[in-house]
Design an enzyme around this catalytic site. Structure first.
Site, PDB file in Angstrom:
ATOM      1  N   ARG A  69     -11.077 -38.556 -54.608  1.00 45.34           N
ATOM      2  CA  ARG A  69     -11.980 -37.561 -53.546  1.00 45.34           C
ATOM      3  C   ARG A  69     -13.263 -38.062 -53.287  1.00 45.34           C
ATOM      4  O   ARG A  69     -13.868 -37.922 -52.209  1.00 45.34           O
ATOM      5  CB  ARG A  69     -11.587 -36.106 -53.702  1.00 45.34           C
ATOM      6  CG  ARG A  69     -12.015 -35.696 -55.048  1.00 45.34           C
ATOM      7  CD  ARG A  69     -11.910 -34.233 -55.157  1.00 45.34           C
ATOM      8  NE  ARG A  69     -11.901 -33.708 -56.517  1.00 45.34           N
ATOM      9  CZ  ARG A  69     -12.610 -32.688 -56.922  1.00 45.34           C
ATOM     10  NH1 ARG A  69     -13.266 -31.992 -56.022  1.00 45.34           N
ATOM     11  NH2 ARG A  69     -12.849 -32.383 -58.235  1.00 45.34           N
TER      12      ARG A  69
ATOM     13  N   SER B  97     -15.036 -29.381 -52.373  1.00 49.67           N
ATOM     14  CA  SER B  97     -13.853 -29.936 -53.020  1.00 49.67           C
ATOM     15  C   SER B  97     -13.225 -31.175 -52.539  1.00 49.67           C
ATOM     16  O   SER B  97     -12.998 -32.055 -53.185  1.00 49.67           O
ATOM     17  CB  SER B  97     -12.599 -28.928 -53.110  1.00 49.67           C
ATOM     18  OG  SER B  97     -12.638 -27.823 -53.919  1.00 49.67           O
TER      19      SER B  97
ATOM     20  N   GLU C 250      -7.790 -23.245 -40.517  1.00 48.10           N
ATOM     21  CA  GLU C 250      -7.319 -24.604 -40.536  1.00 48.10           C
ATOM     22  C   GLU C 250      -6.628 -24.971 -39.095  1.00 48.10           C
ATOM     23  O   GLU C 250      -6.701 -25.886 -38.812  1.00 48.10           O
ATOM     24  CB  GLU C 250      -6.409 -24.944 -41.969  1.00 48.10           C
ATOM     25  CG  GLU C 250      -6.974 -24.802 -43.096  1.00 48.10           C
ATOM     26  CD  GLU C 250      -7.091 -23.338 -43.786  1.00 48.10           C
ATOM     27  OE1 GLU C 250      -6.622 -22.280 -42.961  1.00 48.10           O
ATOM     28  OE2 GLU C 250      -7.909 -23.080 -44.614  1.00 48.10           O
TER      29      GLU C 250
ATOM     30  N   PHE D 219      -2.728 -26.760 -47.222  1.00 45.99           N
ATOM     31  CA  PHE D 219      -3.260 -25.998 -46.092  1.00 45.99           C
ATOM     32  C   PHE D 219      -3.112 -26.841 -44.761  1.00 45.99           C
ATOM     33  O   PHE D 219      -2.689 -26.478 -43.983  1.00 45.99           O
ATOM     34  CB  PHE D 219      -4.597 -25.610 -46.282  1.00 45.99           C
ATOM     35  CG  PHE D 219      -4.690 -24.735 -47.650  1.00 45.99           C
ATOM     36  CD1 PHE D 219      -3.627 -23.600 -47.664  1.00 45.99           C
ATOM     37  CD2 PHE D 219      -5.795 -24.883 -48.509  1.00 45.99           C
ATOM     38  CE1 PHE D 219      -3.886 -22.692 -48.817  1.00 45.99           C
ATOM     39  CE2 PHE D 219      -5.687 -24.031 -49.529  1.00 45.99           C
ATOM     40  CZ  PHE D 219      -4.866 -22.984 -49.637  1.00 45.99           C
TER      41      PHE D 219
ATOM     42  N   ASP E 120      -5.040 -23.781 -59.821  1.00 47.70           N
ATOM     43  CA  ASP E 120      -4.736 -22.666 -58.860  1.00 47.70           C
ATOM     44  C   ASP E 120      -3.128 -22.193 -58.774  1.00 47.70           C
ATOM     45  O   ASP E 120      -2.883 -21.356 -58.158  1.00 47.70           O
ATOM     46  CB  ASP E 120      -5.237 -23.063 -57.533  1.00 47.70           C
ATOM     47  CG  ASP E 120      -6.762 -22.947 -57.604  1.00 47.70           C
ATOM     48  OD1 ASP E 120      -7.085 -22.024 -58.079  1.00 47.70           O
ATOM     49  OD2 ASP E 120      -7.748 -23.771 -56.988  1.00 47.70           O
TER      50      ASP E 120
ATOM     51  N   ARG F 268      -6.933 -34.877 -56.985  1.00 48.64           N
ATOM     52  CA  ARG F 268      -8.217 -34.023 -57.163  1.00 48.64           C
ATOM     53  C   ARG F 268      -9.032 -34.721 -58.571  1.00 48.64           C
ATOM     54  O   ARG F 268     -10.098 -34.587 -58.617  1.00 48.64           O
ATOM     55  CB  ARG F 268      -7.751 -32.689 -57.475  1.00 48.64           C
ATOM     56  CG  ARG F 268      -9.047 -31.818 -57.485  1.00 48.64           C
ATOM     57  CD  ARG F 268      -8.583 -30.316 -58.052  1.00 48.64           C
ATOM     58  NE  ARG F 268      -9.759 -29.481 -58.185  1.00 48.64           N
ATOM     59  CZ  ARG F 268     -10.554 -28.764 -57.171  1.00 48.64           C
ATOM     60  NH1 ARG F 268      -9.939 -29.036 -56.243  1.00 48.64           N
ATOM     61  NH2 ARG F 268     -11.451 -28.010 -57.773  1.00 48.64           N
TER      62      ARG F 268
END
Lengths: 310, 278
Positions: A7, A34, A55, A80, A114, A164
């Site tokens: 990222r 993020s 979104e 998402f 998460d 990530r």
């Protein structure tokens, strides 16, 4: 500049591209910190749009921007963008072949803390099922830099899946990314291992640890779609068995695509992935990878077993 | 505000255009083929005012950079938009007969790749306003003085994304977008009011920060005046709530739910064209 996090590589490459290409517009839905859209926001505040936690609206807005000649990069977590905004992507962006880049961060299990709600085990399947969509899953940070440049140049809808977490590069820095072209990372003659994203490095580790006993050919499939069936067949040709590995459901991902291409082949094939189950929370990424069997040891073990069936 | 003056002749001419579009829609449907008649008829004056008067556009140059854009968020009445595009010269009027044929470039819902004059694919309800917001943003970034018009159905307002778009429209102060709600009160299977409360629609939009203008959506003078008023309103987007009658102009279809998506018998077809005669 070399990076070890996809990222961060992505965010910085967007900044670099934005220097000369004023049409690039980056959109975020309250996750710029993020997705690393924040790097673009800091560099070019006028060309970064914070869309709030909405979104679906963000993706349709991206469609509208594309129709005025912009190159929107819409960021959020993979779960998402691919899940919540599926209909917006399908109806307007994909049917119309609009020039929108959809970037799903924190994909697979990489958002380890998460839990199931934030871990995407089905985004490749969802995005690959949409006609006109290109689906990219870079192996590491080096490849992310080049893939970001390639998709910015390509005219049409693209979904790119990013991890990530920090991990070592396995691909060559600065090697031009060609959409649709898999890369042979290591030659071999017993088992062809098709891997994508984080699992490319795992497959290379497995190959290394088996070197004396078994010859693994490791193929980095960083474009999941379009992926020519004949290319898969020819890549597997010199091997006796086939293994696929991905940080994704075993349904509808790389394994399904490779299996379909090799349907007429008599070679034994095994798909390594997440076995039709959701993710869960853990304190470390490695804990989850071990739990779901997304490891070099698992690839090694499957390869050793499958060659006996060949 | 001071509104532009329109002569009775100009008004009459647009009223005739609306009737022409209705006739085109009926002919396009023909006998025995399903088509969205009710919602086409309710929006005929609005579409006529946009395509034959208000919008800056050219069939000779459909991609003209500073054209105004139109998005049919209620994409199911594509045949009405096709009629307007055909009458404006984007393609031959005769081709309306081919709509929905398997090889036709006139699809059941607007298709940006297939049909000249279509700005984006719409029809999955609730998304057009967001697409329009993106266009309005892009036009502002490039300092292009064009407007984006988005036509929504009132039943469509149940889609949550409409309100995401409404929030964004005000947040980015997009005074170059105009939403028009074709408030005909009916949806596919019944009354909108029986599904959700559409009272206080003006207040709802107003509370989202939009400039609200309520009109009779069949009164050409009121439509033109509302569109002109939207031009001078700065700093926020405008929504025009157009009160309409579903099936307007065809007596047997007016306010009848079953004409949302219907087929016409030969008798209905002839009677509709007779009522809509020039």
């Amino acid at each position: 500049m070399s990076y070890t996090n996809q990222r961060i590589a992505y965010g910085n490459t967007l900044v670099e591209l934005g220097k000369n290409n004023k049409d690039i517009i980056v959109l975020d839905a309250d996750l710029a910190g993020s997705t690393m859209g924040k790097l673009f926001e800091a560099a070019y505040p006028d060309r970064h749009i914070e869309m709030g936690i909405a979104e679906a609206n963000m993706l349709s807005v991206s469609a509208g921007l594309a129709q005025t000649g912009k190159i929107p990069f819409a960021n959020s977590f993979a779960v998402f963008v691919a899940g919540r905004a599926f209909d917006q992507i399908r109806q307007t962006i994909a049917i119309g072949k609009l020039n929108v880049k959809i970037v799903g961060g924190s994909s697979g299990l990489s958002d380890f803390g998460d839990g199931a709600t934030h871990q995407s085990v089905e985004d490749i399947a969802i995005m690959s099922s949409i006609p006109n969509m290109t689906v990219i899953c870079p192996a590491d940070a080096n490849e992310t830099v080049e893939a970001t440049k390639a998709i910015a140049e390509y005219k049409g809808p693209v979904y790119m899946r990013l991890n990530r977490n920090e991990y070592a590069n396995v691909s060559e820095e600065g090697k031009k990314f060609v959409i649709g072209q898999p890369t042979v990372m290591k030659e071999g003659s017993d088992v062809a291992v098709f891997a994508t994203g984080y699992t490319v490095g795992l497959a290379l580790k497995a190959a290394e640890s088996l070197e004396e006993k078994l010859s693994l050919k490791v193929i980095n499939v960083s474009t999941i779609k379009p992926l020519n069936a004949d290319t898969i067949i020819s890549l597997a040709e010199n091997c006796k068995a086939v293994v696929t590995a991905e940080e994704h459901s075993i349904y509808g991902g790389l394994g399904s695509i490779v299996a379909a291409a090799l349907a007429k082949s008599k070679k034994p094939l095994e798909i390594i992935g997440i076995n039709d189950t959701f993710g869960r929370s853990a304190h470390k990424y490695q804990e989850l990878l071990d739990f779901y069997g997304i490891t070099a040891d698992h690839i090694k073990e499957v390869s050793e077993n499958i060659i006996k069936m060949a | 505000m001071k509104s532009n003056y329109y002569s009775d002749e100009e008004i009459k001419s647009l009223e005739k255009k609306a009737q022409l579009l209705r006739r085109d829609v009926v002919k396009c449907m023909g006998i025995g083929n399903a088509g969205h008649l009710g919602g086409s008829c309710s929006a005929a004056e609005i579409i006529a005012c946009l395509y034959f008067h208000k919008m800056k556009h050219s069939s000779k140059n459909p991609h003209m950079v500073d054209r105004d854009r139109f998005l049919l968020s209620k994409g199911h009445v594509a045949i009405l938009q096709y009629a307007a595009l055909a009458e404006c010269g984007y393609f031959p009027v005769e081709d309306l007969q081919s709509a929905k044929d398997i090889h036709s470039y006139l699809q059941g819902h607007p298709d940006v790749l297939k049909t000249p004059g279509i700005e984006a694919g719409t029809g999955s309800l609730g998304q057009g306003l967001s697409i329009g917001i993106g266009m309005a943003m892009g036009l502002k970034m490039d300092k292009i003085d064009s407007k984006v018009y988005v036509l929504l159905g009132d039943g469509e307002l149940a889609e949550g994304q409409v309100w995401e778009a409404a929030l964004a429209g005000k947040e980015f102060n997009l005074d170059n977008i105009v939403a028009i709600v074709d408030k005909n009160g009916l949806q596919a299977t019944g009354k909108v009011a029986d599904r959700f409360n559409i009272d206080h629609l003006n207040e709802k939009w107003n509370s989202f920060g939009w400039n609200v203008i309520e009109i009779n959506g069949h009164d050409v003078r009121q439509i033109l005046s509302a569109l002109d008023e939207a031009d001078v309103k700065k700093g926020c987007p405008t929504v025009i709530i157009a009160n309409t009658v579903k099936g307007k102009g065809i007596s047997f279809a007016e306010n009848v739910v079953s004409f949302h998506n219907c087929t016409l018998t030969e008798e209905m077809y002839n009677s509709a064209l007779k009522e809509l005669a020039d």
